[in-house]
Each structure stands twice: as C-alpha cells, then as structure tokens.
Design a protein around this motif. Sequence first.
Motif, PDB file in Angstrom:
ATOM      1  N   GLU A  88       0.819  -1.211   0.000  1.00 19.09           N
ATOM      2  CA  GLU A  88       0.000   0.000   0.000  1.00 19.09           C
ATOM      3  C   GLU A  88       0.854   1.263   0.000  1.00 19.09           C
ATOM      4  O   GLU A  88       0.558   2.224  -0.712  1.00 19.09           O
ATOM      5  CB  GLU A  88      -0.939   0.003   1.207  1.00 19.09           C
ATOM      6  CG  GLU A  88      -2.120  -0.929   1.065  1.00 19.09           C
ATOM      7  CD  GLU A  88      -2.968  -0.572  -0.146  1.00 19.09           C
ATOM      8  OE1 GLU A  88      -3.538   0.519  -0.188  1.00 19.09           O
ATOM      9  OE2 GLU A  88      -3.029  -1.400  -1.073  1.00 19.09           O
ATOM     10  N   ARG A 121       2.327   1.670  -3.382  1.00 20.50           N
ATOM     11  CA  ARG A 121       1.269   2.003  -4.339  1.00 20.50           C
ATOM     12  C   ARG A 121       0.870   3.469  -4.252  1.00 20.50           C
ATOM     13  O   ARG A 121       0.504   4.088  -5.264  1.00 20.50           O
ATOM     14  CB  ARG A 121       0.050   1.110  -4.092  1.00 20.50           C
ATOM     15  CG  ARG A 121      -1.078   1.281  -5.100  1.00 20.50           C
ATOM     16  CD  ARG A 121      -2.088   0.156  -4.967  1.00 20.50           C
ATOM     17  NE  ARG A 121      -2.925   0.301  -3.804  1.00 20.50           N
ATOM     18  CZ  ARG A 121      -4.118   0.920  -3.799  1.00 20.50           C
ATOM     19  NH1 ARG A 121      -4.578   1.458  -4.912  1.00 20.50           N
ATOM     20  NH2 ARG A 121      -4.828   0.996  -2.705  1.00 20.50           N
ATOM     21  N   HIS A 122       0.941   4.021  -3.047  1.00 23.53           N
ATOM     22  CA  HIS A 122       0.560   5.415  -2.854  1.00 23.53           C
ATOM     23  C   HIS A 122       1.728   6.388  -2.984  1.00 23.53           C
ATOM     24  O   HIS A 122       1.610   7.559  -2.610  1.00 23.53           O
ATOM     25  CB  HIS A 122      -0.121   5.580  -1.491  1.00 23.53           C
ATOM     26  CG  HIS A 122      -1.518   5.059  -1.474  1.00 23.53           C
ATOM     27  ND1 HIS A 122      -1.825   3.790  -1.052  1.00 23.53           N
ATOM     28  CD2 HIS A 122      -2.697   5.622  -1.857  1.00 23.53           C
ATOM     29  CE1 HIS A 122      -3.139   3.591  -1.149  1.00 23.53           C
ATOM     30  NE2 HIS A 122      -3.682   4.674  -1.650  1.00 23.53           N
ATOM     31  N   GLU A 168      -9.234   0.763  -8.706  1.00 15.00           N
ATOM     32  CA  GLU A 168      -7.828   0.678  -8.314  1.00 15.00           C
ATOM     33  C   GLU A 168      -7.519   1.617  -7.140  1.00 15.00           C
ATOM     34  O   GLU A 168      -6.493   1.481  -6.470  1.00 15.00           O
ATOM     35  CB  GLU A 168      -6.915   1.014  -9.498  1.00 15.00           C
ATOM     36  CG  GLU A 168      -6.960   0.006 -10.628  1.00 15.00           C
ATOM     37  CD  GLU A 168      -6.472  -1.368 -10.176  1.00 15.00           C
ATOM     38  OE1 GLU A 168      -5.442  -1.436  -9.481  1.00 15.00           O
ATOM     39  OE2 GLU A 168      -7.133  -2.364 -10.531  1.00 15.00           O
TER      40      GLU A 168
END
Length: 470
Positions: A228, A231-232, A404
Amino acid sequence: MVLTTKDCDYLVIGGGSGGLASARRASKLYGAKTIIVEAKRLGGTCVNVGCVPKKVTWHAASIRETLKDAKNYGFSLEETKSFDWQSFVAKRSALVKRLNTIHEEHLKEDEVEYLHGVASFKDSQTVEVTLEGSLTRVLVKAKHILIAVGGRPSIPGDVEGSELGITSDGFFELERQPRKVAIVGAGYIAVELAGMFNALGTETHMFIRHDRFLRTFDPMIQEQLMAEYQRHGIVVHKQSSQAKVEDIGSGWKRLHYKDQDGEAADDFDCILWAIGRTTELGRLSLDVTNVKLDGKSRIKTDKYQNTNIEHIKAIGDGCDRGFELTPVAIAAGRRLADRLFGGDAQIDAHLEYDSIPSVVFSHPEIGSIGLTEPAARKQYGDSNIKVYNTKFNSLYYSVFDDREDAVPCSYKLICAGQDQKVVGLHIIGPGSSEMLQGFGVAIKMGATKADFDRCVAIHPTNAEELVTLK
C-alpha cells in the motif's frame, strides 16, 4: 542554595501518563501522601510529542484523503490553497498546552504534590529534586518509590552529521511542511509519520534496514502495508544504511546512503530519525540504589513491577516488560497503586502482559492482538493451529470510478487447539483501530472461533467479516 526535606508514602518519578495515573490513584482512592516529580511537561511523550498530537495529525491526513475521495460520491470540491500547516500546528500546540494545564489541575484536585524539577537518587531511599528555575533542592524520603521516567527518541551515533536530522519530537516542532522528507526506520513511529507526510502532500522516502516494516507484526500486515505504501507513492529504500548527512544550504540536507541498488545521495529538506528509543534512566544516578538492569539498560522487574530493591518499583519504557505503549504504562501504574495501598483485597493486583491490543495509525490503519502466525505455530505446533483469512474491499469503495483507488482490508484469525481458542487477530484496513478494542475484550476473555461464529454480524460493516470467516 536552599535545601528542604519531605516525607511521603509514595514518590513517583516521572510525570508521563503512567506515573500520573499511579500517583492520582494512590492519593485519590487510598489517601496515600503522594509526590510526583517531572522535569519537563506533565503528560510525558503521549500528550506532548506522542499519541495525542500524532493522532490529531493523522486525522488531518485522513481528511485530506477523504477530500480526494469525495468526487466519487458526487461532490465537486476545489481546494483554494494547499494544506495550511502553520494554522494546524498552532491549533495542535494549543491543544497540548490545554492538556498540560488539565493534568496539573487534576493533581491538585487529587491532592498530589507536584515538584517540577530533576530527580536523582542520593541513596536507595532518598531522592534529591532540583526544582526548575530556582536554587531550591528538595530531599524526599518515601515508603515506596516508583520509577516511571519513560524514554526519548534515539539519534544514530555512527552517522556523520546525524545532528542535522530531527526525531519524532522534532516532528511536532516543524513550523513549515517539508517538501521532501527522508524517514529512517521501520517501526510504528516511522510508518505512522511516513503515512501522514505522504497523505498531506510531502514527497516521502523511507529507509529501512531489511525488506519489510514492523518486524514484530504478522507477515500479512507487513506485506500489505509495504504494498500500500509503495502504491501510494512512498519511496522505500530497502536494505539501507546511512553514511553521512551534510548541510547544503537553504534548509536542505544531503543524505549519503547505501540501499539495495548501491551507493547514492539525495537531497531533503527534512531528515527524520525513527530508529528506536533510549530510556531516561541515566540522569537518576541509579547506581547508588543497586537496582538491577537488563542487557538493554532497562530496570529488571517481576510481574508485580517490583525491582530487586523492595521499596523501588518501575513501569513504562524504563522497565523490561517489553511494551512501550502508553495504555500499558497507565494500566500497570494503576494496578501497582491498588496493590501497594488497596489492602488485602488488592494484594495480587498486577497487569497481565499477554494479549495486549495495539494499533498503528498508518494509512491504512493496523490492529493486532495476540500471537503472530509464526509465533503461534512455534508455540502450539502446526497441527494445532487453524488460520482463517479474508481480503476484501470495503463497501465505501463500491461507487468509486476507479476501483484501483480502493484500499483493501485484510483480516487474519489464528486459532489453537481442539476448541479453536483465538490466540491472534490481525487486521489492516480502514476502521481497524476502533474495531480492535471490542474484539480485544473478547480475546482477553478467551473467546473461541465458535464464539465469533455465534455473534450475529452487523451488516454492512467491515467488522462483520471477522464473525463470518470460513
């Protein structure tokens, strides 16, 4: 120099949350003549540079994330300016100041004498307190002495120029929002601050020694949080070490480091060390008491918080119980006051250190209680362990234009024995912190998988997934 003497039933050294809780309980409930000594501000790390201001900052970061999500629910929002860091910091500082005042008022109400100064032992039964801003020194003798001084963030001693960085304490002193931050560390403080910086718009880099965050947490938690964060947009430098920090002017620093890709250097306007904590025991002159320390320079205690010196007790970061959490220190301090002053009915009062729930205010949140899966398999054996897992997207994301953008939830229930007693519960996803408190009660009471199954699900919630696992 003016020298005065005082006698009391209970002397508490350290005005953090654990020390405050123990001192107030001893005086208010049991009438013990109590003195508390604190060199800094009442409330300790939690109130001043920890839990409270951190959670308020986490709320600000979460609101920023919600603003980004709003368009998916039909709202058309346009920010007229970026996050007002200075205005927010002023409000947060005012909150901390107000809490300091409240703590002092509570001590007066409970008739606890407060000495604002630095304490050190003269011998095992006498403590000298040098009062802040005066030439007065107070010698205090007490029937029982509690050491509850806590700790402070560490700065690496083997990195040239490390003083150019800040610690988590310095995070709360930042007057402007950094544009680009390097956070060194992989524990919960590093993870929390990285999530906040990133959500508020700061370019965020994390430098970790190994390949995952939060090494004491369940592997599921480690893997999903890493995914996460990357991804961010958080840049994670794995297998990293730092060699040097140099000042390059205009508030910027150059960090020289080595990571999995080799040696490199990069420029940041903030470098933050989150590599652990050091106890504040050094200034107490403990050597004159003969109190025994462990290999990590923490006070050795038994389950009743006793040291090897009968009348000296210890709680919090300075002792060897292994849980550097504010609620743990508070609970231990209250149980200790009950045992020392509550008579025969409280003679066995002590904190049970098993199944303590803990939360990481990351993005997304993490909740954990009990054994990790590897620890459970080691303790009970593979054949006696049953693990239940689920991974899903919250209903919150069901109307998002781009799926997404959804932040997945992952839950794990670890059960042991024929009755499938729940020995571990690990959750990551929105709402995990509030959810864990109730499940923590159940697990502390010895709940089994059948008990979870018998609980009617509350629909539609994330929490219902834990009582419908198959």
